[in-house]
Write a protein that holds these residues in place. Sequence first.
Motif, mmCIF file in Angstrom:
data_model
loop_
_atom_site.group_PDB
_atom_site.id
_atom_site.type_symbol
_atom_site.label_atom_id
_atom_site.label_comp_id
_atom_site.label_asym_id
_atom_site.label_seq_id
_atom_site.Cartn_x
_atom_site.Cartn_y
_atom_site.Cartn_z
ATOM 1 N N PHE A 4 0.960 -1.439 0.109
ATOM 2 C CA PHE A 4 -0.059 0.083 -0.116
ATOM 3 C C PHE A 4 0.868 1.363 -0.051
ATOM 4 O O PHE A 4 0.712 2.317 -0.820
ATOM 5 N N ILE A 5 1.898 1.456 0.935
ATOM 6 C CA ILE A 5 2.758 2.376 0.752
ATOM 7 C C ILE A 5 3.532 2.801 -0.424
ATOM 8 O O ILE A 5 3.409 3.823 -0.979
ATOM 9 N N ILE A 6 4.051 1.565 -1.147
ATOM 10 C CA ILE A 6 4.741 1.854 -2.469
ATOM 11 C C ILE A 6 3.788 2.109 -3.517
ATOM 12 O O ILE A 6 3.911 3.093 -4.241
ATOM 13 N N ALA A 7 2.492 1.621 -3.428
ATOM 14 C CA ALA A 7 1.059 2.101 -4.291
ATOM 15 C C ALA A 7 0.984 3.757 -4.045
ATOM 16 O O ALA A 7 0.781 4.373 -5.096
ATOM 17 N N GLY A 11 1.948 6.719 -6.886
ATOM 18 C CA GLY A 11 0.620 7.175 -7.394
ATOM 19 C C GLY A 11 -0.015 6.161 -8.441
ATOM 20 O O GLY A 11 -0.952 6.620 -9.265
ATOM 21 N N SER A 12 -0.161 4.897 -7.862
ATOM 22 C CA SER A 12 -0.788 3.826 -8.839
ATOM 23 C C SER A 12 -2.066 3.284 -8.175
ATOM 24 O O SER A 12 -2.744 2.294 -8.541
ATOM 25 N N LEU A 13 -2.749 3.973 -7.066
ATOM 26 C CA LEU A 13 -3.844 3.687 -6.379
ATOM 27 C C LEU A 13 -4.934 4.212 -7.325
ATOM 28 O O LEU A 13 -4.857 5.260 -8.020
ATOM 29 N N TYR A 15 -7.965 6.444 -8.479
ATOM 30 C CA TYR A 15 -8.294 7.904 -8.137
ATOM 31 C C TYR A 15 -7.214 8.672 -7.679
ATOM 32 O O TYR A 15 -7.460 9.818 -6.900
ATOM 33 N N HIS A 16 -6.047 8.313 -7.620
ATOM 34 C CA HIS A 16 -4.989 8.848 -7.092
ATOM 35 C C HIS A 16 -4.755 10.295 -7.750
ATOM 36 O O HIS A 16 -3.946 11.371 -6.900
ATOM 37 N N ALA A 17 -4.746 10.473 -8.971
ATOM 38 C CA ALA A 17 -4.433 11.606 -9.657
ATOM 39 C C ALA A 17 -5.368 12.622 -9.384
ATOM 40 O O ALA A 17 -5.023 13.794 -9.127
ATOM 41 N N GLU A 18 -6.740 12.319 -9.018
ATOM 42 C CA GLU A 18 -7.787 13.344 -8.785
ATOM 43 C C GLU A 18 -7.639 13.617 -6.996
ATOM 44 O O GLU A 18 -7.557 14.795 -7.137
ATOM 45 N N LEU A 19 -6.852 12.738 -6.414
ATOM 46 C CA LEU A 19 -6.744 13.056 -4.969
ATOM 47 C C LEU A 19 -5.477 14.103 -4.908
ATOM 48 O O LEU A 19 -5.262 14.932 -3.909
ATOM 49 N N ARG A 20 -4.519 13.924 -5.852
ATOM 50 C CA ARG A 20 -3.506 14.849 -5.923
ATOM 51 C C ARG A 20 -3.773 16.181 -6.165
ATOM 52 O O ARG A 20 -3.369 17.121 -5.680
ATOM 53 N N VAL A 21 -4.907 16.365 -7.225
ATOM 54 C CA VAL A 21 -5.300 17.504 -7.569
ATOM 55 C C VAL A 21 -6.011 18.224 -6.708
ATOM 56 O O VAL A 21 -5.678 19.531 -6.218
ATOM 57 N N PHE A 22 -6.909 17.451 -5.779
ATOM 58 C CA PHE A 22 -7.627 17.889 -4.676
ATOM 59 C C PHE A 22 -6.628 18.360 -3.552
ATOM 60 O O PHE A 22 -6.796 19.297 -2.874
ATOM 61 N N GLY A 23 -5.412 17.624 -3.364
ATOM 62 C CA GLY A 23 -4.441 18.241 -2.344
ATOM 63 C C GLY A 23 -3.910 19.516 -2.546
ATOM 64 O O GLY A 23 -3.726 20.344 -1.725
ATOM 65 N N GLN A 24 -3.323 19.656 -3.883
ATOM 66 C CA GLN A 24 -2.931 20.860 -4.269
ATOM 67 C C GLN A 24 -3.871 21.951 -4.180
ATOM 68 O O GLN A 24 -3.566 22.988 -3.556
ATOM 69 N N ALA A 25 -5.032 21.673 -4.704
ATOM 70 C CA ALA A 25 -6.277 22.697 -4.408
ATOM 71 C C ALA A 25 -6.419 23.336 -3.133
ATOM 72 O O ALA A 25 -6.674 24.096 -2.811
ATOM 73 N N PHE A 26 -6.565 22.087 -2.218
ATOM 74 C CA PHE A 26 -6.776 22.430 -0.706
ATOM 75 C C PHE A 26 -5.617 23.120 -0.115
ATOM 76 O O PHE A 26 -6.132 23.901 0.578
ATOM 77 N N MET A 27 -4.527 22.862 -0.424
ATOM 78 C CA MET A 27 -3.428 23.590 0.341
ATOM 79 C C MET A 27 -3.537 24.967 -0.260
ATOM 80 O O MET A 27 -3.178 25.984 0.378
ATOM 81 N N MET A 111 -2.762 16.306 3.079
ATOM 82 C CA MET A 111 -2.682 17.151 1.874
ATOM 83 C C MET A 111 -1.468 17.617 1.359
ATOM 84 O O MET A 111 -1.223 17.694 -0.031
ATOM 85 N N ASN A 112 -0.484 17.806 1.988
ATOM 86 C CA ASN A 112 0.748 18.008 1.645
ATOM 87 C C ASN A 112 1.314 16.942 0.814
ATOM 88 O O ASN A 112 2.308 17.095 -0.060
ATOM 89 N N ALA A 113 1.209 15.649 1.394
ATOM 90 C CA ALA A 113 1.586 14.383 0.793
ATOM 91 C C ALA A 113 1.124 14.494 -0.856
ATOM 92 O O ALA A 113 1.756 14.150 -1.810
ATOM 93 N N TRP A 114 -0.257 14.578 -0.860
ATOM 94 C CA TRP A 114 -0.987 14.900 -2.027
ATOM 95 C C TRP A 114 -0.528 16.004 -2.829
ATOM 96 O O TRP A 114 -0.240 15.581 -4.202
ATOM 97 N N SER A 115 -0.185 16.872 -2.294
ATOM 98 C CA SER A 115 0.266 18.205 -3.038
ATOM 99 C C SER A 115 1.703 18.049 -3.222
ATOM 100 O O SER A 115 1.866 18.397 -4.644
ATOM 101 N N THR A 116 2.398 17.595 -2.877
ATOM 102 C CA THR A 116 3.835 17.202 -3.163
ATOM 103 C C THR A 116 3.871 16.118 -4.273
ATOM 104 O O THR A 116 4.728 16.213 -5.279
ATOM 105 N N MET A 117 3.287 15.007 -4.095
ATOM 106 C CA MET A 117 3.075 14.208 -5.337
ATOM 107 C C MET A 117 2.399 14.893 -6.599
ATOM 108 O O MET A 117 2.935 14.331 -7.574
ATOM 109 N N PHE A 118 1.424 15.650 -6.256
ATOM 110 C CA PHE A 118 0.995 16.377 -7.774
ATOM 111 C C PHE A 118 2.213 17.035 -8.347
ATOM 112 O O PHE A 118 2.207 16.953 -9.744
ATOM 113 N N LYS A 119 3.080 17.635 -7.816
ATOM 114 C CA LYS A 119 4.145 18.447 -8.212
ATOM 115 C C LYS A 119 5.286 17.221 -8.748
ATOM 116 O O LYS A 119 5.868 17.535 -9.758
ATOM 117 N N GLY A 120 5.497 16.404 -7.926
ATOM 118 C CA GLY A 120 6.505 15.405 -8.408
ATOM 119 C C GLY A 120 6.057 14.299 -9.436
ATOM 120 O O GLY A 120 6.916 14.124 -10.323
#
Length: 122
Positions: A4-7, A11-13, A15-27, A111-120
């Motif tokens: 789960f941690i690796i996934a 970013g292979s979970l 809806y992970h792309a949508e969660l990354r966008v939401f994290g970036q927008a939320f921050m 949210m910071n994790a999703w935001s940082t993964m959005f950028k990375g």
Amino acid sequence: MIDFIIAFLSGSLPYHAELRVFGQAFMGALAVRGGANKDQKMDWFHAYALTTVTSFAGGLMAFVWMGKPTSLITGGDVTLTLTALAFAIVNYMPFNLGYSIGKLFPVKVLMNAWSTMFKGLG
């Protein structure tokens, strides 16, 4: 558990792309609400536009400078919808609940994790 941690980190979970966008927008919404709009006297559209620019302007300009179409244009329906959702949660939940919950440490970490993964991973 390690799978789960690796996934999650790769970013292979689902809806992970949508969660990354939401994290970036939320921050971005938290940054605007805690800064320029801390007294909530700004017009709602100005605050929403500032949230969008705060969240995604760096990515917009990078694509423009490289001569490629922007991600906001090609994936704008998801981006703008999730930005509106994050903006509404942070600014318009009753009893200031969205902003208060958003400032909690576990929520900020997620949210910071999703935001940082959005950028990375973008």
